[in-house]
Motif scaffolding. Structure first.
Motif: not given
Length: 266
Positions: A112-121
């Motif tokens: 539903g959502i995406c981007g170019n930077a983020g975090a898993v855990v």
């Protein structure tokens, strides 16, 4: 079968007027114009894109949460891009983005959502982005499923019907809130390998820590263990491994007795 009374309107599946809605909260119009030019140069022209902005150049009329809810409500594109004014498309363009979104569709129909930077855990942050000084940062196996996203560049499926919290205000962590809302609705969030330049490393003002505490309190309360009573049944919700100690007929009997006494005392 008989006809429906003529004042009732039959709804159809939505047809989107644009492929992309590109939405920005603007405080510096000159910088925003630079961003717009870079998008046009990379193929995001007005035949397939609409450009929407909210004007905070004179004062903060909109906070990020109210602004993004307005964008999500009014955007007419199949994909809603919500981005900072201080980004420049210097590398990837519309063809690359189409390919990345098609790749996501094949991988996970429920994204539903995406981007170019983020975090898993904790201690696993992923990114595919260029920072000031042309410093390219790349870490992750893309597309990478994540629990949170950075706000510099976010893409939301319009048909996901998502919104951010109406009881949070400010300019931080709204992408994290959006990811949590998406997860509650059965949708996934991803970081994709779409390279652009973000002209800021980001900063944590005192407001950031205030909002972090507010977001933490909101979701800690929402995810609390509890009994849920409907008109037809009652059940226990908990993510705790000890839920069997509380979600059983004995504890339900005790809860009902306590609630009955509370009603008598009113």
């Amino acid at each position: 079968m008989g006809a429906v009374l003529n004042f009732a309107q039959k709804l159809q599946k939505p047809l989107y007027a644009f492929e992309f809605s590109i939405c920005t909260l603007v405080t510096r119009k000159e910088e925003y114009n630079e961003m717009l030019t870079s998008f046009i140069d990379k193929g995001f022209d007005t035949s397939c894109c609409e450009y929407l902005y909210l004007d905070n150049s004179e004062s903060n009329i909109f906070d990020a949460y109210s602004a993004y809810n307005l964008f999500l409500k009014l955007a007419k594109g199949k994909y809603i891009i919500m981005c900072h004014q201080d980004i420049i498309l210097h590398a990837d363009g519309i063809i690359a983005l189409r390919n990345k979104l098609q790749e996501l569709d094949h991988l996970d129909q429920n994204w539903g959502i995406c981007g170019n930077a983020g975090a898993v855990v904790p201690n696993q942050v992923v990114y595919h982005i260029t920072y000031p000084g042309a410093i390219f940062k790349n870490k992750g196996n893309f597309p990478q499923k994540v629990r949170s996203l950075d706000e510099n560049f976010i893409i939301v499926k319009n048909n996901a019907d998502l919104k951010v919290s109406t009881d949070l205000k400010g300019f931080h962590l709204y992408a994290t809130d959006l990811c949590l809302q998406g997860e509650l609705n059965g949708l996934s969030a991803y970081v994709i390998a779409f390279n652009l330049m973000h002209k800021s490393w980001g900063n944590k003002t005192p407001d950031f820590f205030v909002l972090r505490e507010q977001l933490q309190k909101k979701y800690s309360r929402f995810f609390r263990s509890r009994w849920v009573q409907t008109n037809t049944t009652v059940f226990y919700l908990s993510g705790s491994p000890f839920k069997s100690l509380f979600g059983n007929p004995v504890s339900l009997f005790v809860i009902r007795m306590i609630n009955g006494l509370k009603k008598k005392w009113k």
